[in-house]
Design a protein around this motif. Structure first.
Motif, PDB file in Angstrom:
ATOM      1  N   LEU A 290       0.841  -1.195   0.018  1.00 27.38           N
ATOM      2  CA  LEU A 290      -0.103  -0.102   0.178  1.00 27.38           C
ATOM      3  C   LEU A 290       0.724   1.509  -0.189  1.00 27.38           C
ATOM      4  N   LYS A 291       2.011   1.006   0.489  1.00 20.84           N
ATOM      5  CA  LYS A 291       3.057   2.159   0.717  1.00 20.84           C
ATOM      6  C   LYS A 291       3.516   2.209  -0.860  1.00 20.84           C
ATOM      7  N   TRP A 292       3.801   1.336  -1.573  1.00 22.67           N
ATOM      8  CA  TRP A 292       4.262   1.644  -2.898  1.00 22.67           C
ATOM      9  C   TRP A 292       3.140   2.190  -3.735  1.00 22.67           C
ATOM     10  N   PHE A 293       1.997   1.695  -3.627  1.00 20.31           N
ATOM     11  CA  PHE A 293       0.946   2.201  -4.192  1.00 20.31           C
ATOM     12  C   PHE A 293       0.661   3.549  -3.963  1.00 20.31           C
ATOM     13  N   LYS A 294       0.680   4.015  -2.867  1.00 19.51           N
ATOM     14  CA  LYS A 294       0.643   5.575  -2.663  1.00 19.51           C
ATOM     15  C   LYS A 294       1.498   6.173  -3.265  1.00 19.51           C
ATOM     16  N   GLU A 295       2.771   5.705  -3.285  1.00 20.36           N
ATOM     17  CA  GLU A 295       4.003   6.541  -3.512  1.00 20.36           C
ATOM     18  C   GLU A 295       4.208   6.579  -5.277  1.00 20.36           C
ATOM     19  N   THR A 296       3.523   5.644  -5.683  1.00 18.68           N
ATOM     20  CA  THR A 296       3.928   5.429  -7.415  1.00 18.68           C
ATOM     21  C   THR A 296       2.813   5.940  -8.382  1.00 18.68           C
ATOM     22  N   PRO A 297       2.892   6.965  -8.889  1.00 16.61           N
ATOM     23  CA  PRO A 297       1.953   7.931  -9.583  1.00 16.61           C
ATOM     24  C   PRO A 297       1.002   6.985 -10.607  1.00 16.61           C
ATOM     25  N   ASP A 298       1.873   6.119 -11.241  1.00 14.95           N
ATOM     26  CA  ASP A 298       0.785   5.042 -12.402  1.00 14.95           C
ATOM     27  C   ASP A 298       0.868   3.754 -11.866  1.00 14.95           C
ATOM     28  N   ALA A 299       1.048   3.586 -10.551  1.00 12.33           N
ATOM     29  CA  ALA A 299       1.119   2.015  -9.967  1.00 12.33           C
ATOM     30  C   ALA A 299      -0.448   1.464 -10.521  1.00 12.33           C
ATOM     31  N   ILE A 300      -0.520   0.232 -10.465  1.00 11.85           N
ATOM     32  CA  ILE A 300      -1.794  -0.507 -10.722  1.00 11.85           C
ATOM     33  C   ILE A 300      -1.726  -1.668  -9.791  1.00 11.85           C
ATOM     34  N   LEU A 301      -2.850  -1.770  -8.767  1.00  9.14           N
ATOM     35  CA  LEU A 301      -2.924  -2.782  -7.698  1.00  9.14           C
ATOM     36  C   LEU A 301      -4.249  -3.625  -8.000  1.00  9.14           C
ATOM     37  N   THR A 302      -3.786  -4.765  -8.184  1.00  6.57           N
ATOM     38  CA  THR A 302      -4.776  -5.650  -8.296  1.00  6.57           C
ATOM     39  C   THR A 302      -5.048  -6.570  -7.037  1.00  6.57           C
ATOM     40  N   SER A 303      -6.506  -6.720  -6.842  1.00  3.82           N
ATOM     41  CA  SER A 303      -6.894  -7.441  -5.618  1.00  3.82           C
ATOM     42  C   SER A 303      -8.225  -8.133  -5.461  1.00  3.82           C
ATOM     43  N   VAL A 304      -8.523  -8.841  -4.719  1.00  6.22           N
ATOM     44  CA  VAL A 304     -10.107  -9.308  -4.494  1.00  6.22           C
ATOM     45  C   VAL A 304     -10.683  -8.284  -3.514  1.00  6.22           C
ATOM     46  N   SER A 305     -11.883  -8.396  -3.082  1.00  8.52           N
ATOM     47  CA  SER A 305     -12.535  -7.482  -2.247  1.00  8.52           C
ATOM     48  C   SER A 305     -12.118  -7.057  -1.062  1.00  8.52           C
ATOM     49  N   ILE A 306     -10.729  -7.341  -0.718  1.00  7.05           N
ATOM     50  CA  ILE A 306     -10.056  -6.779   0.433  1.00  7.05           C
ATOM     51  C   ILE A 306     -10.125  -5.338   0.612  1.00  7.05           C
ATOM     52  N   LEU A 307     -10.287  -4.642  -0.523  1.00  4.79           N
ATOM     53  CA  LEU A 307      -9.937  -2.906  -0.483  1.00  4.79           C
ATOM     54  C   LEU A 307     -11.531  -2.349  -0.439  1.00  4.79           C
ATOM     55  N   THR A 308     -12.441  -3.095  -0.671  1.00  7.69           N
ATOM     56  CA  THR A 308     -13.993  -2.336  -0.693  1.00  7.69           C
ATOM     57  C   THR A 308     -14.342  -1.692   0.563  1.00  7.69           C
ATOM     58  N   THR A 309     -13.781  -2.096   1.774  1.00  7.08           N
ATOM     59  CA  THR A 309     -14.022  -1.336   2.886  1.00  7.08           C
ATOM     60  C   THR A 309     -12.660  -1.020   3.675  1.00  7.08           C
ATOM     61  N   GLY A 310     -12.729   0.071   4.473  1.00  9.39           N
ATOM     62  CA  GLY A 310     -11.481   0.319   5.231  1.00  9.39           C
ATOM     63  C   GLY A 310     -10.216   0.465   4.529  1.00  9.39           C
ATOM     64  N   PHE A 311     -10.351   1.105   3.293  1.00  9.98           N
ATOM     65  CA  PHE A 311      -9.318   1.471   2.319  1.00  9.98           C
ATOM     66  C   PHE A 311      -9.519   2.926   1.803  1.00  9.98           C
ATOM     67  N   ASP A 312      -8.528   3.693   2.087  1.00  8.31           N
ATOM     68  CA  ASP A 312      -8.739   5.257   1.605  1.00  8.31           C
ATOM     69  C   ASP A 312      -7.590   5.604   0.988  1.00  8.31           C
ATOM     70  N   GLU A 313      -7.382   5.689  -0.299  1.00  8.30           N
ATOM     71  CA  GLU A 313      -6.186   6.194  -0.964  1.00  8.30           C
ATOM     72  C   GLU A 313      -6.727   7.027  -2.083  1.00  8.30           C
ATOM     73  N   PRO A 314      -6.860   8.518  -1.664  1.00  6.12           N
ATOM     74  CA  PRO A 314      -7.467   9.653  -2.410  1.00  6.12           C
ATOM     75  C   PRO A 314      -6.775   9.619  -4.061  1.00  6.12           C
ATOM     76  N   THR A 315      -5.370   9.418  -3.985  1.00  5.31           N
ATOM     77  CA  THR A 315      -4.825   9.482  -5.184  1.00  5.31           C
ATOM     78  C   THR A 315      -5.178   8.412  -6.489  1.00  5.31           C
ATOM     79  N   VAL A 316      -6.168   7.502  -5.912  1.00  2.89           N
ATOM     80  CA  VAL A 316      -6.596   6.526  -7.209  1.00  2.89           C
ATOM     81  C   VAL A 316      -7.190   7.166  -8.120  1.00  2.89           C
TER      82      VAL A 316
END
Length: 517
Positions: A290-316
């Motif tokens: 999540l730190k890498w995802f936050k700091e990388t401007p063109d990052a791609i993060l693939t996941s299952v439903s784990i990030l549907t709640t309790g995850f807040d990354e405004p730069t998406v």
């Protein structure tokens, strides 16, 4: 001064509550003061509207004016910690009741935050004194795991909060557990007043009739994995990414870990910066990803439903729904992950590869939550089946492909209408595909200077051909896998043969002169 100007000024002044949040708190406290002590109230507010902020202020005010305790329940440990931190920011000293918590000092606290399963165990073991709990707050109240705990709080005021007041179990409607619903600001209002970003949604039609609905009312992981791990779907995913999301920070939602791993491998091979996250990752790994995802401007993060709640990354910037769901709540949660607004971000992109847009309508469309709360079956019965959705599909060429056929005024061919017309005329159904091939040959020739150009364009029509074959097999009610594959291959061969035999004649018909040698 306009409401919008006032809100912007409030933010600049650093106030923790906006006017719509204060209004919600007033309504909730009015209900609290007038209702019986065992009243169950449900409050709806879209993801990103600040539900945690609102109920944290409610806890602060409640403890200030009442000599009773407060319990906040969540369904995930991450939400427990986030809620505890928010309460602390509001000056509310609180204790997290987790599996390792020492409860010997519980009398020193007036506010507790607990995960539902842990709390259930502690209450059944009689290790937590709840005799003085006057207010119970339930975050993400649409999950039914909370209802088994209501028996412990028959003399407490219960406040449930959710973005979507539609139960996760159709057999356990929320109206059975809550007396009243208060609806907060709409998504549209929050967008117009610059509290949320606007979603630009692009939907790619996908054949979903192979998916199986499980006991929970949603598509099974196995049937989803079978569909979304095949080469065609992975190719469609990466093409959609390159058309709509390239160089944007992108979050991809999948139904199944295996699918997410296939997605990771596909993007990795294509040279894109990508990471995979699922619930098997350790806390340390999750934090690093999540730190890498936050700091990388063109990052791609693939996941299952784990990030549907309790995850807040405004730069998406981009949300890709690489899955289908029957859950309105999940649909709103997934898209909501991209809706946080920033100084240089007032829109975000949504790519839908699960026909979810057709099933539920645009994110932020005007839903009557009161009606859905009172009559959930009325809403659910109105949701189209996959077969009905696909019957209404109309193939639209992607923009870059349409540019290759810019000389053609109309590139769509209505297979169903052609089939009906042919049957009424007493013709064989085979003429439908013959006329479709002639139409494809015509538009290929119309946009070419020679036969080789036309054959090159024909190769680009794969999705359109597959769509037409799909419509045709539905018309004739014959759709075994081998038959459909044979039709697709046969169509391509016949299209090429038709172009080779008739290109000069079609070219002259269109242009009034023969092609140059």
């Amino acid at each position: 001064m306009s409401v919008k100007t006032l809100e912007l000024q409030e933010r600049k002044e650093g106030k923790s509550l906006y006017s719509y949040q204060k209004g919600a708190i007033d309504k909730i406290f009015t209900c609290f003061e007038e209702a019986p002590e065992d009243f169950h109230l449900l409050y709806q507010l879209p993801t990103g509207g600040g539900k945690t902020v609102i109920f944290s202020e409610i806890v602060r005010q409640y403890l200030k004016h009442h000599k009773k305790q407060v319990l906040v329940m969540t369904h995930r440990i991450e939400l427990c910690r986030q809620t505890s931190r928010m309460l602390t920011e509001f000056g509310v000293t609180n204790k997290i009741v987790d599996s390792k918590a020492d409860l010997s000092d519980q009398k020193d606290f007036n506010c507790f935050v607990a995960m539902v399963e842990t709390l259930n165990n502690r209450l059944n073991d009689d290790k937590l004194d709840i005799s003085d709990i006057g207010l119970v707050i339930i975050d993400e109240a649409h999950y039914n795991s909370f209802t088994k705990l209501f028996k412990f709080f028959e003399k407490s005021f219960v406040l449930g909060v959710t973005a979507t007041p539609l139960s996760s179990n159709i057999n356990l409607p929320m109206k059975d557990n809550y007396n009243e619903l208060i609806v907060g600001e709409t998504i549209q209002s929050l967008i117009e007043n610059e509290f949320l970003a606007r979603a630009e949604i692009f939907s790619y039609n996908v054949g979903l009739t192979s998916l199986v609905v499980g006991a929970n009312g949603d598509y099974t992981v196995k049937s989803s994995e079978d569909l979304y791990t095949n080469t065609d779907m992975l190719t469609k995913l990466i093409q959609a990414y390159e058309e709509r999301c390239k160089n944007k920070k992108t979050l991809i939602f999948n139904n199944g870990i295996n699918t997410s791993l296939h997605v990771y491998d596909t993007f990795k091979r294509a040279g894109y910066p990508v990471a995979h996250l699922d619930n098997n990752n350790t806390k340390k790994e999750r934090k690093a990803i999540l730190k890498w995802f936050k700091e990388t401007p063109d990052a791609i993060l693939t996941s299952v439903s784990i990030l549907t709640t309790g995850f807040d990354e405004p730069t998406v910037d981009c949300i890709m729904l690489n899955r289908a769901t029957k859950s309105l709540t999940l649909y709103y949660q997934m898209i909501g992950r991209g809706s946080r607004i920033l100084k240089n971000k007032n829109t975000f992109t949504v790519v839908d590869l699960g026909n979810n847009l057709h099933r539920f309508g645009p994110w932020g469309s005007d839903l009557d939550w009161h009606k859905i709360f009172r009559s959930p079956n009325y809403y659910l019965d109105g949701v189209l089946s996959d077969e009905e959705l696909e019957n209404n599909f109309r193939y639209e060429m992607p923009d870059d492909l349409r540019e290759q056929f810019k000389k053609s005024e109309q590139v769509y061919f209505d297979i169903k209408k052609c089939y009906i017309d042919s049957i009424r005329a007493g013709e064989s159904s085979k003429v439908v595909l013959e006329r479709s091939i002639k139409h494809h040959a015509y538009i290929c020739t119309e946009n070419s200077e020679d036969l080789w150009d036309a054959l090159g364009l024909a190769k680009l029509l794969g999705d359109d051909i597959d769509y037409r074959i799909g419509r045709y097999t539905k018309c004739i009610s014959k759709s075994t896998y081998n038959f459909v594959q044979w039709l697709k291959d046969d169509y391509r061969k016949k299209l090429n043969a038709h172009l080779r035999s008739n290109f000069d004649e079609i070219f002259e018909e269109i242009n009034g002169f023969p092609p140059e040698d």
